[in-house]
Design an enzyme around this catalytic site. Structure first.
Site, PDB file in Angstrom:
ATOM      1  N   ARG A  48       2.873 -13.464  13.642  1.00 10.46           N
ATOM      2  CA  ARG A  48       3.836 -14.258  14.419  1.00 10.46           C
ATOM      3  C   ARG A  48       3.652 -15.752  14.288  1.00 10.46           C
ATOM      4  NH1 ARG A  48       3.370  -9.685  16.285  1.00 10.46           N
ATOM      5  NH2 ARG A  48       1.170 -10.093  16.044  1.00 10.46           N
ATOM      6  N   THR A  49       2.442 -16.225  14.480  1.00 15.92           N
ATOM      7  CA  THR A  49       2.274 -17.681  14.590  1.00 15.92           C
ATOM      8  C   THR A  49       2.638 -18.349  13.271  1.00 15.92           C
ATOM      9  OG1 THR A  49       0.526 -17.264  16.183  1.00 15.92           O
ATOM     10  CG2 THR A  49       0.701 -19.499  15.359  1.00 15.92           C
ATOM     11  N   LYS A  82     -14.421 -22.008  -3.058  1.00 16.48           N
ATOM     12  CA  LYS A  82     -15.254 -22.752  -4.026  1.00 16.48           C
ATOM     13  C   LYS A  82     -16.190 -23.702  -3.300  1.00 16.48           C
ATOM     14  CE  LYS A  82     -11.494 -22.935  -7.435  1.00 16.48           C
ATOM     15  NZ  LYS A  82     -10.619 -23.877  -8.167  1.00 16.48           N
ATOM     16  N   ARG A  88      -4.685 -22.695  11.545  1.00 18.28           N
ATOM     17  CA  ARG A  88      -5.464 -21.657  12.239  1.00 18.28           C
ATOM     18  C   ARG A  88      -6.764 -21.496  11.477  1.00 18.28           C
ATOM     19  NH1 ARG A  88      -3.316 -15.863  14.103  1.00 18.28           N
ATOM     20  NH2 ARG A  88      -2.534 -17.234  15.743  1.00 18.28           N
ATOM     21  N   HIS A  96      -5.279 -21.823  21.867  1.00 16.65           N
ATOM     22  CA  HIS A  96      -4.063 -21.486  21.117  1.00 16.65           C
ATOM     23  C   HIS A  96      -2.910 -22.105  21.927  1.00 16.65           C
ATOM     24  CE1 HIS A  96      -1.208 -19.552  18.629  1.00 16.65           C
ATOM     25  NE2 HIS A  96      -1.739 -18.346  18.544  1.00 16.65           N
TER      26      HIS A  96
HETATM   27  N1  ASP Z   1      -2.333 -13.676  18.085  1.00 14.84           N
HETATM   28  C1  ASP Z   1      -3.196 -14.202  19.127  1.00 14.84           C
HETATM   29  C2  ASP Z   1      -4.307 -15.048  18.529  1.00 14.84           C
HETATM   30  O1  ASP Z   1      -4.292 -15.321  17.355  1.00 14.84           O
HETATM   31  C3  ASP Z   1      -3.703 -13.135  20.028  1.00 14.84           C
HETATM   32  C4  ASP Z   1      -4.627 -12.115  19.408  1.00 14.84           C
HETATM   33  O2  ASP Z   1      -4.906 -12.146  18.205  1.00 14.84           O
HETATM   34  O3  ASP Z   1      -5.091 -11.244  20.185  1.00 14.84           O
HETATM   35  O4  ASP Z   1      -5.167 -15.492  19.243  1.00 14.84           O
END
Ligand code: ASP
Length: 336
Positions: A58-59, A87, A108, A136
């Site tokens: 999703r993100t 590397k 991320r 987050h």
């Molecule tokens: N998608 C969210 C996160 O990346 C929640 C999860 O992974 O549980 O933190």
């Protein structure tokens, strides 16, 4: 006056309530564009570097989609195998290079504080898409936006947060944002013994400037007086010892029967996704799919207008959106 112009969004700690409100107001303006009733190309020519060094569905996709819906182009990385990190390249070097290519960076990374490290290395705005067990922030913004859309401002409401509260970064940002934006929240932290809410999040709530209550529980029965229930999965990837994870998984679960028996009528149930649907885990049962109390897919839908709003504010184009609006000329089957 746009206070977010050129700013980073690396944590809820660093965001004040007025800025969060500006994001919500702008997200509302973005909805017709996010849900394909209108079109804008206001970010034509702009580039987003979407750097994902941990798994994401999703993100990553919603950051990219939000940027595309504003007319911008997206360059993605996904995982580490295809990047120079394998590397031995430092995060500083990667960030510094990408900062020369893109107008905004989303990141991320498994390390807590990584988004801040990237932000410190570059001049362009950096948005945190999840840093280890840290924060987050964009997830929290879309979660709280979804609560407001259904219940209005949740001042004085009882909000039960259930599951792995120690490692789930979404929870850390969610609790912090609620405590900053509203008054008199009754927080119920429901976690297996050993996975309770960390002290630094409790301290943020205590020093948020408003009075809130916090109580700890280890049984699902504690959801009974909640207006909102937020459940999350046990964060398997954060346990150094897999045996420890095995001890916790599946400890707290919600299915239709649990919600019918314990939940207040009209309770709102949220989950950040992914839910862990494997048999031994299954913290949120599929028998609640389609249940009006479950707002999980409203959360995912709202990821687009909220992330569009963040991009539009940090790149300072929010006030151009309406005047550049055009009709959508393809078939849109259904509006969420
Ligand atoms: N998608 C969210 C996160 O990346 C929640 C999860 O992974 O549980 O933190």
């Amino acid at each position: 006056m746009n206070n977010l112009k050129g700013k980073d969004l690396t944590s809820i700690e660093g965001l004040d309530a007025a800025d969060a409100r500006a994001i919500f107001d702008t997200a509302k303006l973005m909805e017709p564009f996010a849900f394909r009733q209108k079109l804008t190309r206001v970010l034509e020519g702009a580039v987003l570097a979407n750097l994902f060094f941990e798994p994401s569905t999703r993100t990553r996709i919603s950051f990219g989609t939000a940027f595309n819906r504003l007319g911008g182009e997206v360059r993605d990385t996904s995982g580490t195998e295809t990047t120079s990190i394998t590397k031995g390249e430092s995060l500083y070097d990667t960030a510094r290079v990408v900062g020369g290519y893109a107008d905004v960076i989303t990141v991320r990374h498994p390390k807590t504080g990584a988004a801040k490290e990237v932000a410190d290395a570059v001049d362009v705005p950096v948005i945190n898409g999840g840093d280890g067990v840290g924060e987050h922030p964009t997830q929290a913004l879309l979660d709280v936006y979804t609560i407001e859309a259904r219940l209005g401002k949740p001042n004085g409401k009882t909000i039960a947060i259930v599951g792995d509260l120690k490692f789930a970064r979404v929870i850390h940002s969610f609790a912090r944002l609620l405590s900053k934006m509203y008054q008199g929240i009754n927080f119920k932290f429901i976690a297996p013994n050993g996975l309770q809410m960390p002290e630094n999040v409790r301290e943020s709530i205590r020093t948020s400037g408003s009075q809130h209550t916090m109580t700890d529980h280890d049984s699902i029965n504690a959801i009974s007086d909640a207006d909102v229930i937020y459940i999350t999965r046990t964060q398997e990837e954060r346990f150094a010892d897999p045996a420890e994870y095995e001890r916790y998984k599946g400890k707290l679960r919600i299915d239709k029967k649990t919600l019918d028996t314990l939940g207040k009528p009209g309770v709102m149930l949220l989950h950040p996704m992914p839910r862990d649907s494997r048999e031994g885990s299954n913290e949120l049962d599929h028998d609640l799919d389609g249940d009006p109390r479950l707002a999980m897919f409203n959360q995912t839908d709202n990821g687009i207008p909220v992330r569009m709003a963040i991009f539009a504010l940090v790149l300072d184009v929010a006030d151009q959106i309406e005047k550049t609006a055009r009709p959508v000329n393809w078939h849109v089957p259904k509006k969420p």
